[in-house]
Each structure stands twice: as structure tokens, then as C-alpha cells.
Design a protein around this motif. Structure first.
Motif, PDB file in Angstrom:
ATOM      1  N   ARG A  74       0.870  -1.189   0.000  1.00  0.00           N
ATOM      2  CA  ARG A  74       0.000   0.000   0.000  1.00  0.00           C
ATOM      3  C   ARG A  74       0.901   1.231   0.000  1.00  0.00           C
ATOM      4  NH1 ARG A  74      -5.470   0.643   1.766  1.00  0.00           N
ATOM      5  NH2 ARG A  74      -6.232   2.489   0.643  1.00  0.00           N
ATOM      6  N   TYR A  75       0.736   2.091  -0.982  1.00  0.00           N
ATOM      7  CA  TYR A  75       1.615   3.250  -1.105  1.00  0.00           C
ATOM      8  C   TYR A  75       0.817   4.522  -1.370  1.00  0.00           C
ATOM      9  CZ  TYR A  75       5.059  -0.441  -1.797  1.00  0.00           C
ATOM     10  OH  TYR A  75       5.835  -1.571  -1.641  1.00  0.00           O
ATOM     11  N   ALA A  76       1.291   5.619  -0.810  1.00  0.00           N
ATOM     12  CA  ALA A  76       0.793   6.954  -1.137  1.00  0.00           C
ATOM     13  C   ALA A  76       1.839   7.626  -2.014  1.00  0.00           C
ATOM     14  CB  ALA A  76       0.565   7.765   0.130  1.00  0.00           C
ATOM     15  N   VAL A  77       1.408   8.190  -3.121  1.00  0.00           N
ATOM     16  CA  VAL A  77       2.328   8.830  -4.064  1.00  0.00           C
ATOM     17  C   VAL A  77       1.795  10.224  -4.367  1.00  0.00           C
ATOM     18  CG1 VAL A  77       3.508   8.656  -6.278  1.00  0.00           C
ATOM     19  CG2 VAL A  77       2.836   6.568  -5.073  1.00  0.00           C
ATOM     20  N   LEU A  78       2.602  11.225  -4.130  1.00  0.00           N
ATOM     21  CA  LEU A  78       2.232  12.611  -4.390  1.00  0.00           C
ATOM     22  C   LEU A  78       2.797  13.025  -5.740  1.00  0.00           C
ATOM     23  CD1 LEU A  78       0.888  15.159  -3.229  1.00  0.00           C
ATOM     24  CD2 LEU A  78       3.088  15.728  -2.178  1.00  0.00           C
ATOM     25  N   LEU A  79       1.920  13.480  -6.641  1.00  0.00           N
ATOM     26  CA  LEU A  79       2.318  13.834  -7.995  1.00  0.00           C
ATOM     27  C   LEU A  79       2.068  15.310  -8.278  1.00  0.00           C
ATOM     28  CD1 LEU A  79       0.751  10.886 -10.051  1.00  0.00           C
ATOM     29  CD2 LEU A  79       3.047  11.028  -9.064  1.00  0.00           C
ATOM     30  N   ARG A  80       2.914  15.856  -9.157  1.00  0.00           N
ATOM     31  CA  ARG A  80       2.661  17.187  -9.724  1.00  0.00           C
ATOM     32  C   ARG A  80       2.305  16.983 -11.191  1.00  0.00           C
ATOM     33  NH1 ARG A  80       7.479  20.228  -9.038  1.00  0.00           N
ATOM     34  NH2 ARG A  80       8.211  19.287 -10.978  1.00  0.00           N
ATOM     35  N   VAL A  81       1.210  17.601 -11.618  1.00  0.00           N
ATOM     36  CA  VAL A  81       0.746  17.470 -12.993  1.00  0.00           C
ATOM     37  C   VAL A  81       0.920  18.812 -13.684  1.00  0.00           C
ATOM     38  CG1 VAL A  81      -1.154  16.785 -14.490  1.00  0.00           C
ATOM     39  CG2 VAL A  81      -0.955  15.794 -12.198  1.00  0.00           C
ATOM     40  N   GLY A  82       1.702  18.826 -14.758  1.00  0.00           N
ATOM     41  CA  GLY A  82       1.967  20.066 -15.477  1.00  0.00           C
ATOM     42  C   GLY A  82       3.018  20.892 -14.768  1.00  0.00           C
ATOM     43  N   GLY A  83       3.041  22.200 -15.052  1.00  0.00           N
ATOM     44  CA  GLY A  83       4.049  23.063 -14.430  1.00  0.00           C
ATOM     45  C   GLY A  83       5.424  22.789 -15.003  1.00  0.00           C
ATOM     46  N   HIS A  84       6.408  22.602 -14.119  1.00  0.00           N
ATOM     47  CA  HIS A  84       7.787  22.380 -14.560  1.00  0.00           C
ATOM     48  C   HIS A  84       7.866  21.160 -15.447  1.00  0.00           C
ATOM     49  CE1 HIS A  84       9.066  25.449 -11.817  1.00  0.00           C
ATOM     50  NE2 HIS A  84       8.531  24.804 -10.800  1.00  0.00           N
ATOM     51  N   GLY A  85       8.461  21.343 -16.578  1.00  0.00           N
ATOM     52  CA  GLY A  85       8.666  20.235 -17.498  1.00  0.00           C
ATOM     53  C   GLY A  85       7.469  19.975 -18.399  1.00  0.00           C
ATOM     54  N   GLY A  86       6.387  20.672 -18.236  1.00  0.00           N
ATOM     55  CA  GLY A  86       5.203  20.451 -19.059  1.00  0.00           C
ATOM     56  C   GLY A  86       5.072  21.535 -20.111  1.00  0.00           C
ATOM     57  N   SER A  87       4.160  21.332 -21.052  1.00  0.00           N
ATOM     58  CA  SER A  87       3.932  22.333 -22.078  1.00  0.00           C
ATOM     59  C   SER A  87       2.875  23.320 -21.610  1.00  0.00           C
ATOM     60  CB  SER A  87       3.471  21.634 -23.376  1.00  0.00           C
ATOM     61  OG  SER A  87       2.276  20.938 -23.148  1.00  0.00           O
ATOM     62  N   GLY A  88       2.838  24.457 -22.228  1.00  0.00           N
ATOM     63  CA  GLY A  88       1.829  25.455 -21.875  1.00  0.00           C
ATOM     64  C   GLY A  88       2.200  26.208 -20.614  1.00  0.00           C
ATOM     65  N   LYS A  89       1.353  27.140 -20.242  1.00  0.00           N
ATOM     66  CA  LYS A  89       1.632  27.977 -19.083  1.00  0.00           C
ATOM     67  C   LYS A  89       0.674  27.713 -17.931  1.00  0.00           C
ATOM     68  CE  LYS A  89       3.489  31.705 -21.966  1.00  0.00           C
ATOM     69  NZ  LYS A  89       3.394  33.149 -22.315  1.00  0.00           N
ATOM     70  N   ALA A  90      -0.094  26.632 -18.038  1.00  0.00           N
ATOM     71  CA  ALA A  90      -1.046  26.332 -16.967  1.00  0.00           C
ATOM     72  C   ALA A  90      -0.305  26.051 -15.667  1.00  0.00           C
ATOM     73  CB  ALA A  90      -1.913  25.136 -17.354  1.00  0.00           C
ATOM     74  N   LYS A  91      -0.890  26.512 -14.594  1.00  0.00           N
ATOM     75  CA  LYS A  91      -0.302  26.289 -13.279  1.00  0.00           C
ATOM     76  C   LYS A  91      -0.323  24.814 -12.928  1.00  0.00           C
ATOM     77  CE  LYS A  91      -0.831  27.762  -8.468  1.00  0.00           C
ATOM     78  NZ  LYS A  91      -1.666  28.566  -7.537  1.00  0.00           N
ATOM     79  N   ALA A  92       0.718  24.342 -12.256  1.00  0.00           N
ATOM     80  CA  ALA A  92       0.780  22.948 -11.865  1.00  0.00           C
ATOM     81  C   ALA A  92      -0.311  22.626 -10.853  1.00  0.00           C
ATOM     82  CB  ALA A  92       2.149  22.632 -11.268  1.00  0.00           C
ATOM     83  N   SER A  93      -0.816  21.387 -10.904  1.00  0.00           N
ATOM     84  CA  SER A  93      -1.745  20.902  -9.905  1.00  0.00           C
ATOM     85  C   SER A  93      -1.135  19.680  -9.237  1.00  0.00           C
ATOM     86  CB  SER A  93      -3.096  20.550 -10.543  1.00  0.00           C
ATOM     87  OG  SER A  93      -2.933  19.549 -11.534  1.00  0.00           O
TER      88      SER A  93
END
Length: 411
Positions: A242-261
Motif C-alpha cells: 500500500r503506497y501513497a504517491v504525491l504527484l505534480r501534474v503540469g508546471g515544470h517540465g510540461g507544455s503550456g503555461k497552466a499552473k501545476a496541480s
């Protein structure tokens, strides 16, 4: 010293976890008879088989929850953001007899009523209302799922879920809003092998596509692992991966200027179900695929954000946790709340079963439920008999468990 700065040496190693987790599980099950019911799924089916094999009717096989107790129902959000009460845990799902879900829910509601010091006559009326709500849902009566009839306790949980956002999820699960997982009582550090395996899973095309779609972003947005930890969580799942994994979606390393979530991923080992499958039911290729198939049939809003995968050679289910995902944690029920919750929650289960049945099967199963009324009540005699027998089995099992637990601690 903050918990996330503690030395890794202070936490159990990979090889030491099993024994510690089993003791934690025993403690949780000793806290109340209702908690014992939640953790004793295998014993439920053992006892059910011993009651009378010919007593429980055989309904048309569908995907069933397999572990249909109060804690496995609760608010879930769909893709449009609408929050509804649905089945929220499908670890034990199988293509099986829907009567098993009805009986398990009846047992769970009965022990909750006992824990609230409600008289036995309330349990009788709860089972009666369960049958009304379940049959109404089978027959397509939309008012059966009206939240106004759910009872005050259930409506309070639903209102709470509706207003929750990421900050609430992070504060509740991680005890902070900052993007990190604090090591401590609930979260333990990973071995290098575990960390590498999780990174490989999250970077897979299927996982990237799932997370990106859930956040309204294309697969061109990067999904980055910020932190991960072993998660000491639940009751029946203790002792498995059983694992908890915290992810960042977008932002650094992503395309566009949308704020990371940010999102919190739950990776949970899928083990064999203890619920009996219907004779001749086709088997899924592995347990993770079985869990996801059951979820998509019973609670599509949950199944659509789940992914079967492999981790460290074992089948696992990867699922994003949403802020609206809550358990029905009801410590005390009034008579009115107990009866209302029984009818509404049975309707939720009936709706999940009915969507898989042909109209003729739904009508035949509803007619079967209305037969064999006992003692002037509308609950069929087979339901009353099985629930009463199971309550007696679980009361004894719970007291024996507490005695064994007390002796183990004394030793």
C-alpha cells in the motif's frame, strides 16, 4: 523534530512490516464490534456458508461489492464534479450473487444499530426498509436515490464531501498542504527498490494518460513524482502493499503555461477475493483487472479513475484520491437516522446491481425479495434469519478476538 525528518532507521524495514501490520490490524478490529465486522470478511463468508446453503436465494449473477459494509459506501465525485453516495471500495468484488451484498449490508447496519444502543425493533425496521429501498432501485424508481430520504447523518457526510478541495485532502491525509508526505505513524519510508518501481509505474504511458485525463490535461503535460511512502492504512488491506504517491501534474517540465496541480495517488495490492464467485463466472486475468472491472460496473465514477498494473511482481490498482472521497463514518445513529440510512444505502447498492441486469432479471429478483415475509414484516424471512445468525456469530467472534488480543498484549 518534524516527523518527515526522522531517521529512516526508526521505521520498520520491508521485512519487518508484516508482523507489525498484523498487530495493528488486530488492534483496529478489537476497538468495536462494528470494526470487527469490517475486518472479518473471510469469516463472514465462512459463517454464511454454515447458516444454510439453501436459505440464501440465487439471484442473477452480477458484479457485487463482496464486502458491502457501511465503511465501503460513501461520497464519490464523477467527472462533472457531482458528488453522490456510491460503493467506494471494490477489493472483494466478484461476479457473484447480489444477495450476498444485501446480507452483508444488513449485518453492518445491525451492528451499527447495536453500537448506538438502539432497540432490536429498530433493527427489524431497518431490514424492512432495506428491502423497500433495494427493490425500488431495482425497479427504476428514481426517488429511491433521493438524498432527502437518506437520513441526517448520511446527508451531513455528503454535504461535507461536496465542499472539499485539495487543501482539505492534503490536510487530512498528509497533515499539511505543502507538496510532501510526512513520515510518521501512518507513512513509512520506502526501500530503493520500492521507489524505483513506483517511479517506473507512474512514468508508464497508461499511468500518465490516466492522471493527465483526470486533470483535464493532455498526455503532453509532465506527471512528476514529488514524494512517495508506504501507507499504513485500512484494516483488511493491512499486510499487503500500500503506497501513497504525491504527484505534480503540469508546471515544470510540461507544455503550456497552466499552473501545476497536485494529486495524491493510492497504489494498493489486489489480492484474491474471499467472496464466492457465481458458478461458471468467467475469471479475470488477474486480481487488479478484477477489481477495476468490478468498479467500472458498480461505481463507474470510481472505476474510470483506476488503473490495473503490476508493481514488484504483484498486481496492484492505481487510483487517484479525490477530496470528495469520504467514508461513511457514523459513530452514533438515532432511530430515524438508522432507518433512513438503511433504505437509502440499500437503494445505492440496488442501483449498482440493477444497471447490470436485464429488465426481466430485475423484475424477477425484486419479486423474489418480496416473497417469504416473516413475522408480519416486509423483510423476507431468509434475510432476517441470516442476519440474526450472523450477528450472533460475529458477537462471539468479536469477544473471542478481544480476549485473544488482550492475552497477546499481556504476554
Amino acid at each position: 523534530m518534524p516527523t518527515d525528518r526522522r531517521s529512516v532507521a526508526e521505521f520498520p524495514s520491508l521485512g519487518e512490516r508484516a508482523g507489525l501490520l498484523e498487530r495493528k490490524r488486530a488492534l483496529k478490529m478489537a476497538r468495536s464490534a462494528h470494526a470487527y465486522v469490517r475486518g472479518a470478511t473471510a469469516r463472514f463468508y465462512d459463517w454464511l456458508g454454515a447458516v444454510d446453503a439453501g436459505l440464501v436465494p440465487s439471484a442473477p449473477p452480477v458484479w457485487i461489492c463482496g464486502d458491502c459494509h457501511l465503511g465501503n459506501l460513501g461520497p464519490l465525485a464523477d467527472a462533472a464534479g457531482k458528488v453522490r453516495i456510491r460503493i467506494r471500495d471494490l477489493d472483494q468484488t466478484v461476479l457473484g450473487n447480489p444477495a450476498h451484498d444485501v446480507i452483508r449490508l444488513g449485518l453492518s447496519l445491525s451492528t451499527a444499530a447495536r453500537g448506538s444502543d438502539l432497540p432490536g425493533v429498530t433493527t427489524a425496521h431497518m431490514l424492512e426498509e432495506m428491502v423497500h429501498g433495494y427493490c425500488d432501485a431495482l425497479l427504476g424508481h428514481d426517488e429511491s436515490l433521493s438524498e432527502a430520504r437518506a437520513g441526517r447523518a448520511v446527508r451531513a457526510v455528503l454535504r461535507q464531501a461536496t465542499h472539499r478541495r485539495w487543501e482539505h485532502l492534503a490536510q487530512e491525509r498528509l497533515e499539511r498542504v505543502e507538496p510532501s508526505i510526512p513520515l510518521g505513524k501512518r507513512f513509512w519510508p520506502l526501500s530503493d527498490e520500492e521507489r524505483r518501481a513506483i517511479a517506473a509505474l507512474v512514468s508508464s504511458e497508461a499511468a500518465q494518460a490516466l492522471v493527465g485525463a483526470l486533470h483535464g490535461r493532455g498526455r503532453h503535460h509532465a506527471v512528476t513524482v514529488l514524494d512517495a511512502a508506504y501507507w499504513m492504512k485500512g484494516c483488511s488491506s493491512l499486510g499487503t502493499l500500500r503506497y501513497a504517491v504525491l504527484l505534480r501534474v503540469g508546471g515544470h517540465g510540461g507544455s503550456g503555461k497552466a499552473k501545476a496541480s497536485y494529486c495524491l495517488i493510492d497504489i494498493k495490492e489486489a489480492v484474491a477475493s474471499v467472496a464466492p464467485a457465481a458458478p461458471g463466472a468467467p475469471a479475470e486475468p488477474d486480481h487488479a483487472a478484477r477489481v477495476v472491472s468490478g468498479a467500472r460496473a458498480l461505481s463507474p465514477c470510481l472505476g474510470d479513475r483506476m488503473l490495473p498494473a503490476r508493481l514488484l511482481g504483484r498486481p496492484v490498482v492505481m487510483r487517484e484520491l479525490m477530496p470528495q472521497d469520504l467514508k461513511l463514518e457514523i459513530d452514533q445513529l438515532t432511530r430515524e437516522e438508522a432507518v433512513g440510512a438503511a433504505r437509502f444505502l440499500a437503494a445505492v447498492v440496488g442501483h449498482s446491481h440493477a444497471r447490470q441486469m436485464a429488465p426481466a432479471d430485475r423484475r424477477a429478483w425484486a419479486d423474489e425479495l418480496k416473497l417469504h415475509h416473516g413475522g408480519g414484516l416486509d423483510a423476507p424471512s431468509w434475510l432476517w434469519t441470516t442476519v440474526v445468525e450472523l450477528v450472533a456469530h460475529h458477537e462471539r467472534g468479536y469477544l473471542d478476538h478481544c480476549r485473544d488480543f488482550a492475552l497477546a498484549r499481556a504476554g
